[in-house]
Enzyme design. Structure first.
Site, short mmCIF file in Angstrom:
data_model
loop_
_atom_site.label_atom_id
_atom_site.label_comp_id
_atom_site.label_asym_id
_atom_site.label_seq_id
_atom_site.Cartn_x
_atom_site.Cartn_y
_atom_site.Cartn_z
N HIS A 33 0.82 -1.22 0.00
CA HIS A 33 0.00 0.00 0.00
C HIS A 33 0.86 1.28 0.00
O HIS A 33 0.46 2.30 0.56
CB HIS A 33 -0.99 0.01 1.17
CG HIS A 33 -2.10 -1.00 0.99
ND1 HIS A 33 -3.36 -0.65 0.58
CD2 HIS A 33 -2.12 -2.35 1.12
CE1 HIS A 33 -4.12 -1.74 0.51
NE2 HIS A 33 -3.37 -2.79 0.82
N ASP A 35 2.00 2.39 -3.05
CA ASP A 35 1.93 2.97 -4.40
C ASP A 35 1.05 4.22 -4.47
O ASP A 35 1.48 5.27 -4.93
CB ASP A 35 1.58 1.92 -5.47
CG ASP A 35 0.28 1.18 -5.29
OD1 ASP A 35 -0.40 1.39 -4.25
OD2 ASP A 35 -0.08 0.39 -6.19
N SER A 128 -6.53 -9.01 -12.63
CA SER A 128 -7.28 -7.91 -13.28
C SER A 128 -6.35 -6.97 -14.04
O SER A 128 -6.66 -6.57 -15.16
CB SER A 128 -8.13 -7.15 -12.27
OG SER A 128 -7.39 -6.83 -11.13
N GLU A 160 -9.09 0.95 -14.16
CA GLU A 160 -9.39 0.42 -12.82
C GLU A 160 -9.91 1.53 -11.89
O GLU A 160 -10.87 1.34 -11.16
CB GLU A 160 -8.12 -0.21 -12.25
CG GLU A 160 -8.32 -0.89 -10.94
CD GLU A 160 -8.17 -2.40 -11.02
OE1 GLU A 160 -7.69 -2.92 -12.03
OE2 GLU A 160 -8.55 -3.04 -10.04
N ASP A 172 0.34 -2.83 -9.83
CA ASP A 172 -0.03 -4.05 -10.57
C ASP A 172 0.21 -3.86 -12.06
O ASP A 172 0.81 -4.70 -12.74
CB ASP A 172 -1.50 -4.40 -10.35
CG ASP A 172 -1.85 -4.51 -8.88
OD1 ASP A 172 -0.92 -4.58 -8.06
OD2 ASP A 172 -3.05 -4.50 -8.55
C1 GLA Z 1 -3.51 -3.98 -4.80
C2 GLA Z 1 -3.57 -2.70 -5.62
C3 GLA Z 1 -2.19 -2.08 -5.76
C4 GLA Z 1 -1.53 -1.91 -4.40
C5 GLA Z 1 -1.61 -3.20 -3.59
C6 GLA Z 1 -1.14 -3.03 -2.17
O1 GLA Z 1 -2.76 -4.95 -5.47
O2 GLA Z 1 -4.13 -2.97 -6.88
O3 GLA Z 1 -2.29 -0.85 -6.44
O4 GLA Z 1 -2.08 -0.82 -3.71
O5 GLA Z 1 -2.94 -3.71 -3.53
O6 GLA Z 1 0.18 -2.67 -2.13
#
Ligand code: GLA
Length: 392
Positions: A33, A35, A128, A160, A172
């Site tokens: 978390h 990003d 996704s 998204e 991601d």
């Molecule tokens: C999911 C979100 C990412 C990131 C992670 C946690 O994968 O899609 O953008 O925030 O959780 O690091």
């Protein structure tokens, strides 16, 4: 995968695919978390992912079919409503088609679309994002357009955030786009800036998929996002990456317990990503493993996005010979645990973990010796060994 995709496309649509693209799933290595808080993160693309085949149509109709939900979903020309239930997977390619014009790119007017995947869905491995990136590349191919890898990644995130409605960061899509075999993707998310760093020799990844997913996972993710943004506002910064540890302590009362914890997690995690980069450069996998396990502890105690199942696996794995460290990977609230191991960790050890898990939870955990792979690319129909990557 190519043959499976082509055969299915022919049987569903009675025609040939005009464009095929694939995009990998990812492991979040460290940076939980961080990003969307403007921080840094490290991830690896897997050698598994989602394959998409598209053929254009001139009548404006868009038809979607996937192995995830095997019924054809047909949208009339101009119809853009979000789907729910079994056909909600369509929101990813549909969101991508909606996103392209925001980047001065055209979407195909109509198309027949088909997706297959060898990624476990709901395991926190970004099935996704893989679907988004493969869709974006296939749409660009059938409309004879090209875009940089960075734009393709941003199109996926836009879909998204804006269409699917998840306020995710760029991890991601960035890893699915920029992944390289035997390398990790480092993202400075504020730029964003993408780099790759070599994975030290002798490093292995094992994944343990719990098949658990909190019923409110999207709402919980959005709640964490909101708590982080509120913390940043109280600290007087745009994003938590700009705050310092001493500011967080000085504002502890104003932040309140929850936001204080979230901010501490994010800042600690950004620090760990930095230390991890140094460890990887030195090939210090022992210290790297400690950082992974410390990251999990922070997710568990401060970000509160772990579960009993994930905690059990991390604790069990971290105590085993051949394991450098382990942590939850991805958004949390269920999903998978990732372990960094030596080559000595094998099927026997994985089965031991699964047996202990079955005894504790009466449920199955699936293990996978994950291999890294390359980022998203177009696969030329008929010449499946040849592939074309987006421009750098
Ligand atoms: C999911 C979100 C990412 C990131 C992670 C946690 O994968 O899609 O953008 O925030 O959780 O690091």
């Amino acid at each position: 995968m190519y043959d499976r995709l082509q055969a299915l496309f022919r049987s569903v649509y009675q025609r040939e695919p005009a464009a095929v693209a694939r995009a990998p799933g990812r492991i979040e290595f460290i940076g939980n978390h961080t990003d969307y808080n403007g921080g840094t993160v490290l991830g690896a693309a897997l050698d598994r992912g989602t394959w998409v085949a598209v053929s254009p149509r001139t009548d404006g109709v868009r038809r979607f079919y996937s192995e995830f939900s095997p019924t054809v979903v047909t949208l009339a020309p101009g119809e853009i409503g979000k789907r729910s239930g079994n056909s909600s997977w369509v929101n990813y390619p549909l969101g991508v088609a909606q996103a392209l014009p925001f980047f001065d790119l055209k979407s195909p007017i109509g198309f027949d679309f088909l997706a297959v995947s060898d990624l476990p869905a709901g395991a926190g491995l970004s099935s996704s994002a893989a679907l988004e990136l493969a869709s974006a590349l296939a749409f660009l191919e059938v409309t004879h357009q090209s875009a940089s890898r960075e734009v393709v990644v941003k199109v996926g995130r836009h879909a998204e955030n804006q269409f699917v409605g998840v306020p995710c960061g760029i991890l991601d899509q960035g890893v699915s786009g920029f992944g390289q075999k035997d390398r990790l993707v480092f993202i400075d998310c504020r730029g964003p800036r993408f780099e790759t760093v070599p994975l030290p020799a002798g490093a292995h990844f094992w994944l343990f998929n719990t098949h658990t997913k909190h019923a409110l996972v999207d709402g919980l993710y959005a709640a964490r996002h909101r708590e982080c943004m509120e913390s940043a506002a109280i600290l007087g910064v745009d994003l938590l990456v700009d705050a310092t540890g001493s500011q967080v302590e000085a504002k502890r009362v104003d932040l309140g317990e929850i936001r204080w914890k979230r901010a501490r997690h994010v800042l600690g995690e950004i620090q760990r990503v930095e230390e991890m980069v140094a460890c990887l450069q030195k090939g210090d996998l022992v210290r790297a493993g400690h950082l992974l396990t410390a990251s999990h502890a922070s997710s568990r105690l401060l970000f509160e996005n772990s579960t009993d199942e994930l905690d059990f696996l991390v604790e069990r794995l971290a105590a085993m010979p051949g394991v450098f460290g382990a942590r939850l990977t991805g958004g949390g609230f269920g999903g998978a645990v990732m372990a960094l191991t030596t080559g000595a960790f094998g099927d026997r050890q994985a089965q031991e973990v699964a047996a202990a898990y079955a005894q504790r939870f009466g449920a199955r955990v699936d293990s996978l010796h994950a291999q890294t792979g390359d980022g998203a690319n177009v696969v030329t129909p008929g010449e499946r060994s040849e592939s074309k990557s987006p421009e750098q």
